[in-house]
Design a protein around this motif. Structure first.
Motif, PDB file in Angstrom:
ATOM      1  N   UNK A  19       0.793  -1.220   0.000  1.00 14.06           N
ATOM      2  CA  UNK A  19       0.000   0.000   0.000  1.00 14.06           C
ATOM      3  C   UNK A  19       0.826   1.272   0.000  1.00 14.06           C
ATOM      4  N   UNK A  22       4.048   0.039  -3.289  1.00 15.75           N
ATOM      5  CA  UNK A  22       3.570  -0.409  -4.600  1.00 15.75           C
ATOM      6  C   UNK A  22       4.316  -1.587  -5.168  1.00 15.75           C
ATOM      7  N   UNK A  25       1.585  -5.375  -6.720  1.00 16.63           N
ATOM      8  CA  UNK A  25       0.245  -4.887  -7.019  1.00 16.63           C
ATOM      9  C   UNK A  25      -0.533  -5.895  -7.876  1.00 16.63           C
ATOM     10  N   UNK A  26       0.169  -6.511  -8.825  1.00 17.07           N
ATOM     11  CA  UNK A  26      -0.510  -7.418  -9.740  1.00 17.07           C
ATOM     12  C   UNK A  26      -1.237  -8.500  -8.972  1.00 17.07           C
ATOM     13  N   UNK A 114       7.164  -8.918  -7.878  1.00 22.16           N
ATOM     14  CA  UNK A 114       8.242  -7.968  -7.631  1.00 22.16           C
ATOM     15  C   UNK A 114       8.451  -7.712  -6.145  1.00 22.16           C
ATOM     16  N   UNK A 174      -9.737  -0.246  -7.993  1.00 19.94           N
ATOM     17  CA  UNK A 174      -8.622   0.667  -7.701  1.00 19.94           C
ATOM     18  C   UNK A 174      -9.048   1.742  -6.701  1.00 19.94           C
ATOM     19  N   UNK A 178      -7.393   2.616  -3.234  1.00 21.29           N
ATOM     20  CA  UNK A 178      -6.982   3.976  -2.899  1.00 21.29           C
ATOM     21  C   UNK A 178      -7.422   4.342  -1.487  1.00 21.29           C
ATOM     22  N   UNK A 181      -5.355   2.478   1.015  1.00 14.22           N
ATOM     23  CA  UNK A 181      -4.023   3.063   1.126  1.00 14.22           C
ATOM     24  C   UNK A 181      -4.067   4.340   1.957  1.00 14.22           C
TER      25      UNK A 181
ATOM     26  N   UNK B  27       1.682  -2.918 -13.298  1.00 17.50           N
ATOM     27  CA  UNK B  27       1.043  -1.882 -12.498  1.00 17.50           C
ATOM     28  C   UNK B  27       1.959  -1.281 -11.444  1.00 17.50           C
ATOM     29  N   UNK B  28       2.927  -2.075 -10.943  1.00 19.51           N
ATOM     30  CA  UNK B  28       3.723  -1.578  -9.815  1.00 19.51           C
ATOM     31  C   UNK B  28       4.468  -0.299 -10.156  1.00 19.51           C
ATOM     32  N   UNK B  31       2.236   2.787 -10.800  1.00 23.40           N
ATOM     33  CA  UNK B  31       1.704   3.501  -9.645  1.00 23.40           C
ATOM     34  C   UNK B  31       2.807   4.156  -8.827  1.00 23.40           C
ATOM     35  N   UNK B  32       3.990   3.554  -8.820  1.00 20.36           N
ATOM     36  CA  UNK B  32       4.979   3.969  -7.835  1.00 20.36           C
ATOM     37  C   UNK B  32       5.784   5.193  -8.243  1.00 20.36           C
ATOM     38  N   UNK B 103      12.946   0.811  -8.187  1.00 22.11           N
ATOM     39  CA  UNK B 103      12.094   0.408  -9.299  1.00 22.11           C
ATOM     40  C   UNK B 103      12.847   0.209 -10.604  1.00 22.11           C
ATOM     41  N   UNK B 182       0.540  11.012  -2.807  1.00 26.03           N
ATOM     42  CA  UNK B 182       0.587   9.866  -1.890  1.00 26.03           C
ATOM     43  C   UNK B 182       0.220   8.594  -2.657  1.00 26.03           C
ATOM     44  N   UNK B 183       0.542   7.432  -2.076  1.00 27.42           N
ATOM     45  CA  UNK B 183       0.174   6.178  -2.735  1.00 27.42           C
ATOM     46  C   UNK B 183      -1.316   6.126  -3.070  1.00 27.42           C
ATOM     47  N   UNK B 186      -2.166   7.589  -6.292  1.00 26.66           N
ATOM     48  CA  UNK B 186      -1.748   6.786  -7.435  1.00 26.66           C
ATOM     49  C   UNK B 186      -2.858   5.858  -7.881  1.00 26.66           C
ATOM     50  N   UNK B 187      -3.427   5.135  -6.913  1.00 25.42           N
ATOM     51  CA  UNK B 187      -4.542   4.237  -7.229  1.00 25.42           C
ATOM     52  C   UNK B 187      -5.704   5.034  -7.821  1.00 25.42           C
TER      53      UNK B 187
END
Lengths: 192, 232
Positions: A19, A22, A25-26, A114, A174, A178, A181, B27-28, B31-32, B103, B182-183, B186-187
């Motif tokens: 959260x 990231x 996420x998948x 990841x 999503x 959000x 998070x 997606x990682x 978003x990051x 990343x 913030x995270x 991102x979402x």
């Protein structure tokens, strides 16, 4: 002892791997449709992360650093993880068939998750010693499980709600992520 | 797989099968790192390079790689190029290296290069794989820049911060919606972008996160039919 508690709480609540960093996420979005599959995936990831921490530490500090091949860390780590998953999968299949039936399918999904590679790299970047790396690896696995479980709980409740057509499916998922998070931002004060 | 014209191979990655916004892979990083356009563009470029080089190499080696161990071979090829990229960025753009942080090496665990290697590069000619790598890489770059634009404009009220062309958006700059950095933001931003695309092109919304849910990507049945997420 205090520093271990700090790493533990930080990994689970403040810097939750899913959260706020990231990673993973998948699988977070893909597997979290049921509580049961979230638990299975979480357990498998925690297990592999702990093993990854256990093996990547000596490989980096006792093989790569003396040979001055630090730049090979990504390749060696990802191969270690891939091999590890294969070995663990065969071992569990042979020794604990019931466990394999409940975890097996998730194990195969982990190889290039990841978050697992991420935790190995975080251990290095933070310059943790061996004990700290282990605490961080296990705590990160638990953090992943927590995020997955919470999210599965939310999804079960919102699954059948009416949403505007364009938001149906992934966009509304999503949005839930959000909000989840956002609630974890509250923990950032814990860091002091 | 039906025969596709070269132009189609190049453009399908950018629009029709955009890896990030349509098939929902990778997606990682999406978003990051996308708090600014600069970061998104940097990571997009790095991923583009890895994908083009990995696609070409794997296509060249497709007759040599035994199919039983093809996935480990793909992993090694992709990660080698990731390491090369990492060293190049570290040497020539140390600021970007610091910003992208973890990343950059994690491109190795991104499902997009792996998925393309399995679905496309290992069964098509070198030239077609090159086009596919460019198309898919550009599609991902585009998605990263789009996310970066939305988040940077709303979250800090600037555009192109960190470059020479920085633009300040008058009112928003004084009253930024920090949540977008913030995270959670991102979402939220990704959700809005996908919903807007659904509305604009009026496509049926994707119901599940396609191949993304199987991290060993290429190996799964739905990827092998060439359509990540299509079964939904």
């Amino acid at each position: 002892m205090k520093e271990f508690a700090f790493i533990f709480i930080s990994a689970i609540l403040i810097n939750n791997i899913v959260l706020s960093k990231f990673m993973g996420i998948c699988s977070f979005l893909g597997v979290s449709q049921q509580i049961k599959s979230s638990l299975g995936m979480g357990a498998a990831v925690t297990f592999v992360m702990a093993l990854t921490g256990l093996i990547t530490y000596p490989v980096y500090y006792y093989i790569l650093v003396p040979m001055q091949m630090e730049y090979m860390r990504t390749i060696s780590f990802i191969l270690i993880i891939a091999a590890l998953v294969q070995i663990v999968e065969s071992l569990i299949k042979k020794l604990f068939p019931p466990l394999y039936r409940s975890l097996g399918i998730y194990l195969a999904l982990i190889t290039t998750n990841c978050a697992v590679l991420g935790v190995a790299l975080i251990n290095l970047n933070e310059e943790y010693n061996f004990a700290q790396s282990m605490v961080n690896s296990i705590a990160t696995g638990l953090a992943y499980t927590l995020a997955l479980l919470l999210f599965a709980g939310i999804r079960i409740r919102t699954e059948h709600s009416e949403v505007p057509a364009a938001f149906r499916g992934v966009p509304s998922t999503l949005i839930s992520a959000s909000i989840l998070a956002l609630s974890f931002v509250g923990f950032s004060g814990l860091a002091g | 797989m039906a025969k596709q014209s070269n132009i189609k191979i190049l453009t399908k990655g950018i629009f029709k099968e955009n890896p990030a916004l349509v098939t929902l892979l990778g997606m990682c990083p999406l978003l990051a790192v996308t708090t600014t356009i600069y970061n998104g563009f940097g990571l997009g470029l790095a991923t583009l390079f890895v994908m083009v080089m990995a696609n070409v190499t794997i296509s060249l080696l497709k007759k040599i790689i035994p199919s039983a161990v093809r996935l480990p071979c793909f992993i090694v090829v992709i990660t080698s190029f990731v390491t090369i990229t990492e060293l190049l960025v570290k040497a020539y753009a140390p600021e970007l290296y610091a910003k992208l942080g973890i990343f950059l090496p994690l491109i190795a665990a991104n499902c997009i290069p792996m998925g393309r290697a399995e679905v496309f590069a290992s069964r098509n000619s070198v030239f077609k794989s090159l086009l596919d790598g460019i198309g898919m890489g550009l599609g991902f770059l585009l998605a990263l820049v789009l996310m970066g634009t939305v988040r940077e404009a709303l979250g800090s009220g600037t555009l192109f911060a960190g470059t020479d062309f920085m633009i300040t958006i008058p009112w928003v700059h004084e009253n930024p919606m920090i949540v977008f950095l913030l995270p959670a933001g991102g979402f939220f931003a990704l959700s809005l972008i996908i919903a807007a695309l659904n509305k604009i092109i009026n496509r049926p919304p994707p119901l599940s996160v396609g191949c993304a849910s199987c991290s060993l990507n290429g190996a799964c049945a739905s990827c092998q039919t060439g359509g990540a997420g299509k079964e939904a």
